[in-house]
Structure formats: structure tokens, C-alpha cells
Motif scaffolding. Sequence first.
Motif, PDB file in Angstrom:
ATOM      1  N   THR A 178      39.899  47.564 -28.295  1.00 23.99           N
ATOM      2  CA  THR A 178      41.218  47.404 -28.905  1.00 23.99           C
ATOM      3  C   THR A 178      42.353  47.754 -27.946  1.00 23.99           C
ATOM      4  O   THR A 178      43.515  47.613 -28.298  1.00 23.99           O
ATOM      5  N   GLU A 184      42.024  43.666 -24.757  1.00 23.99           N
ATOM      6  CA  GLU A 184      42.293  42.582 -25.706  1.00 23.99           C
ATOM      7  C   GLU A 184      42.736  41.317 -24.967  1.00 23.99           C
ATOM      8  O   GLU A 184      42.294  40.211 -25.280  1.00 23.99           O
ATOM      9  N   HIS A 185      43.588  41.487 -23.974  1.00 26.80           N
ATOM     10  CA  HIS A 185      44.055  40.312 -23.230  1.00 26.80           C
ATOM     11  C   HIS A 185      42.956  39.734 -22.338  1.00 26.80           C
ATOM     12  O   HIS A 185      42.926  38.522 -22.107  1.00 26.80           O
ATOM     13  N   ARG A 232      40.970  37.638 -24.682  1.00 29.25           N
ATOM     14  CA  ARG A 232      41.632  36.359 -24.967  1.00 29.25           C
ATOM     15  C   ARG A 232      41.344  35.349 -23.871  1.00 29.25           C
ATOM     16  O   ARG A 232      41.088  34.179 -24.147  1.00 29.25           O
ATOM     17  N   ARG A 250      40.551  48.064 -36.811  1.00 28.91           N
ATOM     18  CA  ARG A 250      41.214  47.503 -35.632  1.00 28.91           C
ATOM     19  C   ARG A 250      40.308  46.507 -34.926  1.00 28.91           C
ATOM     20  O   ARG A 250      40.775  45.478 -34.425  1.00 28.91           O
ATOM     21  N   ALA A 289      40.454  43.264 -36.859  1.00 27.78           N
ATOM     22  CA  ALA A 289      41.701  42.516 -36.620  1.00 27.78           C
ATOM     23  C   ALA A 289      41.608  41.759 -35.294  1.00 27.78           C
ATOM     24  O   ALA A 289      42.006  40.597 -35.186  1.00 27.78           O
ATOM     25  N   THR A 299      39.052  38.814 -35.609  1.00 29.62           N
ATOM     26  CA  THR A 299      39.619  37.682 -36.346  1.00 29.62           C
ATOM     27  C   THR A 299      40.522  36.857 -35.434  1.00 29.62           C
ATOM     28  O   THR A 299      40.449  35.632 -35.406  1.00 29.62           O
ATOM     29  N   ASP A 300      41.354  37.545 -34.679  1.00 27.92           N
ATOM     30  CA  ASP A 300      42.253  36.855 -33.748  1.00 27.92           C
ATOM     31  C   ASP A 300      41.458  36.013 -32.746  1.00 27.92           C
ATOM     32  O   ASP A 300      41.772  34.852 -32.492  1.00 27.92           O
ATOM     33  N   VAL A 323      40.063  32.884 -34.245  1.00 21.71           N
ATOM     34  CA  VAL A 323      41.056  31.811 -34.409  1.00 21.71           C
ATOM     35  C   VAL A 323      41.272  31.121 -33.060  1.00 21.71           C
ATOM     36  O   VAL A 323      41.362  29.902 -32.971  1.00 21.71           O
ATOM     37  N   ARG A 324      41.312  31.927 -31.997  1.00 21.85           N
ATOM     38  CA  ARG A 324      41.551  31.342 -30.666  1.00 21.85           C
ATOM     39  C   ARG A 324      40.411  30.440 -30.221  1.00 21.85           C
ATOM     40  O   ARG A 324      40.643  29.459 -29.533  1.00 21.85           O
ATOM     41  N   ASN A 325      39.178  30.836 -30.576  1.00 29.70           N
ATOM     42  CA  ASN A 325      38.037  29.978 -30.240  1.00 29.70           C
ATOM     43  C   ASN A 325      36.983  30.083 -31.340  1.00 29.70           C
ATOM     44  O   ASN A 325      36.129  30.974 -31.312  1.00 29.70           O
ATOM     45  N   PRO A 326      37.036  29.166 -32.297  1.00 31.09           N
ATOM     46  CA  PRO A 326      36.114  29.237 -33.439  1.00 31.09           C
ATOM     47  C   PRO A 326      34.645  29.153 -33.027  1.00 31.09           C
ATOM     48  O   PRO A 326      33.777  29.549 -33.790  1.00 31.09           O
ATOM     49  N   GLU A 373      49.414  40.408 -19.595  1.00 22.53           N
ATOM     50  CA  GLU A 373      48.679  39.158 -19.362  1.00 22.53           C
ATOM     51  C   GLU A 373      48.290  39.001 -17.897  1.00 22.53           C
ATOM     52  O   GLU A 373      47.213  38.511 -17.589  1.00 22.53           O
ATOM     53  N   ASP A 374      49.227  39.344 -16.995  1.00 17.25           N
ATOM     54  CA  ASP A 374      48.961  39.191 -15.566  1.00 17.25           C
ATOM     55  C   ASP A 374      47.856  40.147 -15.127  1.00 17.25           C
ATOM     56  O   ASP A 374      46.978  39.796 -14.339  1.00 17.25           O
ATOM     57  N   ARG A 428      44.565  38.888 -16.280  1.00 13.66           N
ATOM     58  CA  ARG A 428      44.091  37.761 -15.478  1.00 13.66           C
ATOM     59  C   ARG A 428      43.471  38.253 -14.174  1.00 13.66           C
ATOM     60  O   ARG A 428      42.394  37.811 -13.771  1.00 13.66           O
ATOM     61  N   HIS A 434      51.656  48.184 -33.231  1.00 13.35           N
ATOM     62  CA  HIS A 434      50.410  47.608 -32.730  1.00 13.35           C
ATOM     63  C   HIS A 434      49.333  47.629 -33.813  1.00 13.35           C
ATOM     64  O   HIS A 434      48.905  46.590 -34.294  1.00 13.35           O
ATOM     65  N   ARG A 460      47.802  47.730 -37.303  1.00 18.94           N
ATOM     66  CA  ARG A 460      48.321  47.302 -38.603  1.00 18.94           C
ATOM     67  C   ARG A 460      48.446  48.458 -39.592  1.00 18.94           C
ATOM     68  O   ARG A 460      49.396  48.538 -40.343  1.00 18.94           O
ATOM     69  N   GLU A 461      47.473  49.355 -39.552  1.00 22.22           N
ATOM     70  CA  GLU A 461      47.480  50.410 -40.572  1.00 22.22           C
ATOM     71  C   GLU A 461      48.548  51.461 -40.298  1.00 22.22           C
ATOM     72  O   GLU A 461      48.792  52.310 -41.128  1.00 22.22           O
ATOM     73  N   ARG A 519      48.592  39.203 -33.103  1.00 17.81           N
ATOM     74  CA  ARG A 519      47.274  38.634 -33.392  1.00 17.81           C
ATOM     75  C   ARG A 519      47.379  37.495 -34.409  1.00 17.81           C
ATOM     76  O   ARG A 519      48.205  37.538 -35.315  1.00 17.81           O
ATOM     77  N   PHE A 520      46.534  36.522 -34.232  1.00 11.18           N
ATOM     78  CA  PHE A 520      46.426  35.454 -35.222  1.00 11.18           C
ATOM     79  C   PHE A 520      45.528  35.924 -36.349  1.00 11.18           C
ATOM     80  O   PHE A 520      44.582  36.677 -36.126  1.00 11.18           O
ATOM     81  N   LEU A 521      45.818  35.493 -37.563  1.00  4.13           N
ATOM     82  CA  LEU A 521      44.966  35.857 -38.701  1.00  4.13           C
ATOM     83  C   LEU A 521      44.159  34.686 -39.229  1.00  4.13           C
ATOM     84  O   LEU A 521      43.037  34.866 -39.676  1.00  4.13           O
ATOM     85  N   ALA A 522      44.753  33.504 -39.214  1.00  2.45           N
ATOM     86  CA  ALA A 522      44.009  32.352 -39.721  1.00  2.45           C
ATOM     87  C   ALA A 522      44.694  31.076 -39.276  1.00  2.45           C
ATOM     88  O   ALA A 522      45.914  31.039 -39.107  1.00  2.45           O
ATOM     89  N   PHE A 523      43.888  30.052 -39.078  1.00  2.00           N
ATOM     90  CA  PHE A 523      44.445  28.739 -38.771  1.00  2.00           C
ATOM     91  C   PHE A 523      43.633  27.693 -39.522  1.00  2.00           C
ATOM     92  O   PHE A 523      42.450  27.506 -39.254  1.00  2.00           O
ATOM     93  N   LEU A 576      47.692  27.043 -28.619  1.00  2.31           N
ATOM     94  CA  LEU A 576      46.541  27.089 -29.516  1.00  2.31           C
ATOM     95  C   LEU A 576      46.440  25.821 -30.351  1.00  2.31           C
ATOM     96  O   LEU A 576      45.365  25.253 -30.537  1.00  2.31           O
ATOM     97  N   ARG A 624      44.505  21.043 -30.938  1.00  2.76           N
ATOM     98  CA  ARG A 624      43.844  20.766 -32.220  1.00  2.76           C
ATOM     99  C   ARG A 624      44.658  19.817 -33.096  1.00  2.76           C
ATOM    100  O   ARG A 624      44.405  19.682 -34.291  1.00  2.76           O
TER     101      ARG A 624
END
Lengths: 247, 432
Positions: free
Chosen positions: A13, A18-19, A22, A41, A44, A47-48, A51-54, A204-205, A208, B21, B23-24, B64-68, B89, B93
Motif C-alpha cells: 500500500t 502502488e505506482h 500500476r 487498504r 482498495a 480493486t484499482d 480496473v486497470r487490467n481486468p 510515477e517517475d 518507473r 490517502h 479511505r478509512e 484509485r479506480f473503483l469500478a469501470f 484507461l 476500451r
Amino acid sequence: MPHPRHILLIGATSAIAEHCARLWVQEGTPRLTLVGRSPERLEALATDLRVRNPQAEIHTQAGEFTDPAGIRATVDRLTAQGPIDLALIAHGSLPDQSLCQQDLQLAHATLEINGLSPALYAEALAGHFARQGYGTLGLIGSVAGDRGRRSNYVYGAAKGLLTRYAQGLQHRFAHSGVRVVLIKPGPTETPMTAGLEGRFAPVEDVARDIVRGMEKGQRVIYTPGKWRLIMCVIRHLPAFVFNRMNI
Amino acid sequence: MRAVASWGRLSAPPHDCIALHERERLIEHITRHTPGLAFGMGRSYGDVCLNSNATLWMTRALDRFLAFDEQKGVLVCEAGCLLRDIQRLSIPRGWMLPVTPGTQWVTVGGAIANDVHGKNHHRQGSFGDHVKRLRLVRTDGELIECGPDQRPDWYAATVGGLGLTGVIVQAEIQLCRVQGPWLDTETLAYTSLEEFFDLSDASEKDWEHTVAWIDCLDRRGHRGLFMRASPADTQEPSPAPRQPLSMPFTPPVSLVNRLSLRPFNMAYYALKKHRAGRAQAHYEPFLYPLDNLAHWNRMYGPQGFYQYQCVIPMVDAREATRRLLEEIARSGEGSFLAVLKTFGDRRSPGMLSFPRHGATLALDFPARGGRPPRLFERLDAIVRETGGRLYPAKDARMPRELFRAGYPRLDELLTYRDPGIQSDMSRRLLEE
Ligand SMILES: Cc1cc2nc3c(=O)[nH]c(=O)nc-3n(C[C@H](O)[C@H](O)[C@H](O)COP(=O)(O)OP(=O)(O)OC[C@H]3O[C@@H](n4cnc5c(N)ncnc54)[C@H](O)[C@@H]3O)c2cc1C
Ligand SMILES: NC(=O)c1ccc[n+]([C@@H]2O[C@H](COP(=O)([O-])OP(=O)(O)OC[C@H]3O[C@@H](n4cnc5c(N)ncnc54)[C@H](OP(=O)(O)O)[C@@H]3O)[C@@H](O)[C@H]2O)c1
């Protein structure tokens, strides 16, 4: 069908990890296992990434971070799930140095979470990589570990411990397919540094650089790259100059 | 404390920055540190995103994304998500954000709080028109879910609400269908305002995007370049994104000045005119031309710069735009980034939304001697007289009475205001 690459993130986390995650799900379809202390956490984050890569296969696992037996048990559970191609140990915490000086409990916790805990994780994973005969193990240290400074030496000492630990592991694995990568970020824009004054590299940098560097199996990654030179100078400054600097 | 500046870099006051950052812990952070203000990417030019010597809740890590839902094109994400990331993203698609401003380096929260518009206002309205639902955290800990058909008053207050109604933590956005990342574009040179308005009128029906650059130093006429584009049918995927170039440091004086501007504008016009015509372009360079030079705002030197953006109601648009440009040309103050565009007649969703049917003109001016150019007062007079308004996202200096006059629903908005939120702008324009 070949197995998807299995990537393990300890302290998943953290913004830097996290980056990295991604980038990994953006550039491929790996199997990712996310380890942290808080199941919510981790969920969360998972899930993100989904979504980015199912198509990516994302698992989460709550882990223990201080008790050695607990760390061993956490790693055993992870390695029981099969081969690991790449592991990144990323957790850490940067408290106020002056509070550490007054409160030994806090100093202890800081040394533990930034030094002992990642070192024990590295040791436990090293055993697995040794048996496996290949794999890449990344540890996030810090430029703060290169020379003790009054503004953060408790944290810096713990990060320095990781430097020596990574060196030792690199020596141990010199003639094998296992690669050990020590990552030393400079100040980076993450929740860890949100309240601090100064200039920060975009996370992000930094991510990478880490992903690319681990791919190549670089021994030491300074990120952004300019810190390699800056820290080389700082490490070699004579004390009478260094002591005048307010850093 | 950390020094934080907005895009105009007029000042960098100290702030107590708190990262949102986990959520909780959102409610804990938002209730405990007041008076505070949400801060996204700081792409606003003036003081709407600053809260000197007090708290900023930094939303960048709340991303963060939650759903698409790929069938319906509905995206649920946290408020710190960048529009850039949503585009990257969703476009592969087959979906895209219906509305984006001239930079994609902005957060969803910032896009909602300023109810931003794009080059396709005549087609798609503003950003808020596509927000189906949002979640707001108030500094007393209350959580409010709202949208066009759920507590619509809270939605109307928060869209364009300048961050003053609470902290947006999450949003659900309706995307629109696209074939791919490519646009069919056309650039036309024009030499008078009449021509600009005629081109605008003629293009609105068939073109998704329209925008014009105008040479505001041209005293003979009003030459400029009219650009229009529509989604192309090509499905070819995007090339790998390139790292943008960067302005590595702030020069000691503004590079944009009386000496440089005239040749700049002449060269730009000549170059673009030479290459006018039809082409196919990737959406990124067409919609966000400046994103390719990171930190371009440093070009204006250490004193920073002001942007002036107004909208003039359609009935007076042609005449008033001509007068605005005359004042600018007469002052000799000039702007390289002079953008002219018309807004469609769609009613904006927010109580304080900026877009309204009319023509909008946006110009940048280097700050000299720490003061806005005197010219602004003369421009204000024209805006006031025609019943127009200035854009708070770009403002650091408008007089209170012009704000009130331009935004008749201000008092209504104030009944939804969160007493634990303040900004430099709210202190300048609202507080007693
Ligand atoms: C090169 C460039 C081109 C631009 N072009 C356009 C354009 O074409 N059209 C247009 O409309 N705008 C344009 N803008 C302005 C920009 O789109 C807006 O200022 C936008 O709101 C900036 O978003 P941000 O994330 O940086 O928010 P910030 O600037 O950080 O904040 C803006 C406002 O949003 C509030 N806010 C931010 N996050 C939240 C949240 N989570 N909850 C509640 N309030 C929040 C802040 O308090 C503040 O009031 C442009 C800006 C630049 C630099
Ligand atoms: N940011 C910088 O400027 C910078 C510079 C050099 C090195 N680094 C190093 O880079 C790594 C990542 O940092 P970041 O900036 O991404 O930080 P961050 O976003 O603040 O993340 C810190 C991570 O450490 C975990 N953690 C903290 N204390 C813990 C504890 N007691 N037990 C278990 N987990 C704990 C956090 O877990 P929760 O999410 O559960 O809190 C989180 O995953 C750290 O090792 C840091 O020291 C950072």
C-alpha cells in the motif's frame, strides 16, 4: 500456456509500491500478490489494479511486520503458492527526528519498521529464492541511508542497515540466478512526505525507475538518477565541511 | 509547513499539507484539520486552490479506480484521479471523458469544483454535466451522496462550488463512446472577428471541438487560427506516450515580454498558417497542446503571471470581443496564449458554473511589480457592462462586486457552504 509472471509486493500500500504495481499491470498481465498490514487498504488497491487490467490476477494477504515468527509464517504462506519471479519490499515510516530523540519507544519502532522488518523479510525471501535458483529481490532503502544526518539519522540508520544487508545478499548470490536490487529514492512526493518542506520527485517517475531497474537487475538504483552523484559527493565530504551544512 | 503555489506562481504561501490517502481516515483528516481546503493538481491560476497559513487536504494520492462498466461506460473513481489516467484507461476500451480542459493534468475533484469546460462545450456542456454521482465529506463528518437525481441541490452547489461545500472524495462519471484516440482536424486562418464568429457558427453543427488562437497584438485586424476537430474513425491504437519536455528552471525575468511577443505571434501565425488544412491528430497534442512542455508556467519568470478569462453573453459577443481586443492592443500588454471560443446555449449544471452562452476570451499577462496590469480594470468595465463574468479558476484579482454581478446564484450557494472550509479566494471575495 506459460505461467504469468508472479510478483510479490511487501508493504504494497505504500505509494511507491502502488505506482510500481500500476506499471506492472499496465505493461503486462502478471500475477500480483499484495501484502500489507491492513486488509481494507489492500482491497482498495487490488480493486484499482483490477480496473486497470481486468486480466491481471491480483491476490491480497494481510501480513505480520515485526514479530520474526510472524514474518516467517507470512513468507511461508506466500512461498507455498509457487514460484516468485520478483519481490519488492517497500514498507517504511518516516517520523519526526526530534520526536525520536525524546521518545525511545518511537526510535525503537522506527529502527524496527525501516530496518529489522525489511531485513527479516529479505532473509526469509532469500531462502526461497536460493531454493528456487532464480528471481529478483528488491529492497527500498533511501538516500538517507548513505550518510547519517542530524535531520533524520534514526530513519537513516535503519536504511543504512538495509544497504549493508543488500550488499551481503548480493555477495551471497553473486554466482547464482538470484539478483538483489537495492533501491535508494531521493525525496519523493508521497503521503510520507506530504507535510514536509522541500522539492520532491513525482512518484510515477520514481516507480518507473524502479520497475526498469529491477527488470535489468541493477545492483543499486538511485532515483531520480541525479542522487547517485549528489550522494557520492555527500558521502565524501570531510566532516569539517559536512558539519556546517544544514541538511 | 510547505510553500505551495498555484499555476500562475504569483506567490507561494506556506501551507499545512495533509495527504488524503487511506479511505478509512478521510473523515478523521477532514474533521480534524480546519479551516482547510482541498487541493488537486494546483492547475488553477489564481488563489482558488490556496489557503495561506492553513490546511490543504492534498488529494493526489486519493487516486484509485473503483469500478469501470465497459458496457455502459460508467467509471467510479476517487477524486484525486487524473483526467490523463482516465483517458489512458478508457480510450483503448472504446470510451473517453466527454469533457476535458486544455490540460489533462487535473484531478476529477478539481474538474468538478471548477466545473471545467473543453473545446466541445457546444456539444457536451461542462464537466459537471457528466457526473452522475459524487460523494462529499463535510468538516462536521457528514457524508453526502448527491447527483442530478439525488439531492440535486447539493450536486448543483458542489459542481462549480470552488471547493467550498465539502471535500469530494469519490465520483461516478458517464464516459462517451469513441472509436479510438485519433481526431480529424482542420486549421483555418482568419483575418477578422467577423470571420471568426462565422466560422464558429458554421462549425458548431458538424465539429465536436472548436477553438481559436488570436493574435492580440495585431492592430490592423484580428488575425488568428481557427482549429476544429472531430473523432476519426481510425481504430489504430495510441503510440507509446512520450515523456514531456520540461522547463528546467525559472528564468530571472519573464521570457514573455514586449520584446519577444510580437515576433512570437508573427512566427506562430505564419508557421501555422503555412501548415493550415486538414490532418489527422492524436487527441493528446490537439486537446492538450501545452502538456508537452512541463512547467511551462516558469517561462513567466519569478513574478509569475495572471490569466484573464471572461465570458460575454452572445447578444453582445461580437461587439464586446472587438472592444476587449482593442483595449489589449492599445495597452501594448500582450499575451501569447490568447484563446477565443464560443460556448453553446446549454444551461450549466452548477450554481457558480462559469460557462454560459456567449464568447469566452482567455489571455495570459506577466505580473510586473507584483500587481495585475491596469488594463484589467478596463476589461472589467466591458465585462460588467455586457453582463458577462470572469472565471474563478483563473482569477487572482477580480473585484467583489464583479464576482457578485457575474454570479447571481452566489447567495444560494452560500447556504451550502461548509463553515470549516476557506480559501484565499473565499477570504478575498466572500468573507466580511
Ligand atoms: C494549461 C492549462 C489549460 C487549462 N485549460 C482550461 C480549459 O480549457 N477549461 C477550463 O475550464 N479550465 C482550464 N484550465 C484550468 C483547470 O482546468 C482548472 O483550474 C482545474 O480546476 C484544475 O484542477 P486541479 O485538479 O489542478 O485543481 P486545483 O487547481 O488544485 O483546485 C481547483 C479548485 O478545486 C477545488 N478542489 C480540488 N479538489 C477537490 C476535491 N476533491 N473536493 C472539493 N474541491 C476540490 C479546490 O479547492 C479549488 O477550489 C486550464 C489550466 C491550465 C494550467
Ligand atoms: N517518499 C520518500 O520521499 C522516500 C524517500 C526515500 C525512501 N523512501 C522509502 O520508500 C518506501 C515507500 O515509501 P512511500 O513514500 O511510498 O511511503 P507511504 O506511501 O507512506 O507508505 C508507507 C508504507 O509502509 C507501511 N507501513 C508503515 N508503517 C508500518 C508498520 N508499522 N507496519 C506495517 N506497515 C507499515 C504502510 O502501510 P499502511 O498503508 O498500512 O499504512 C505503507 O504501505 C519506504 O520504505 C520509504 O522509507 C521514501
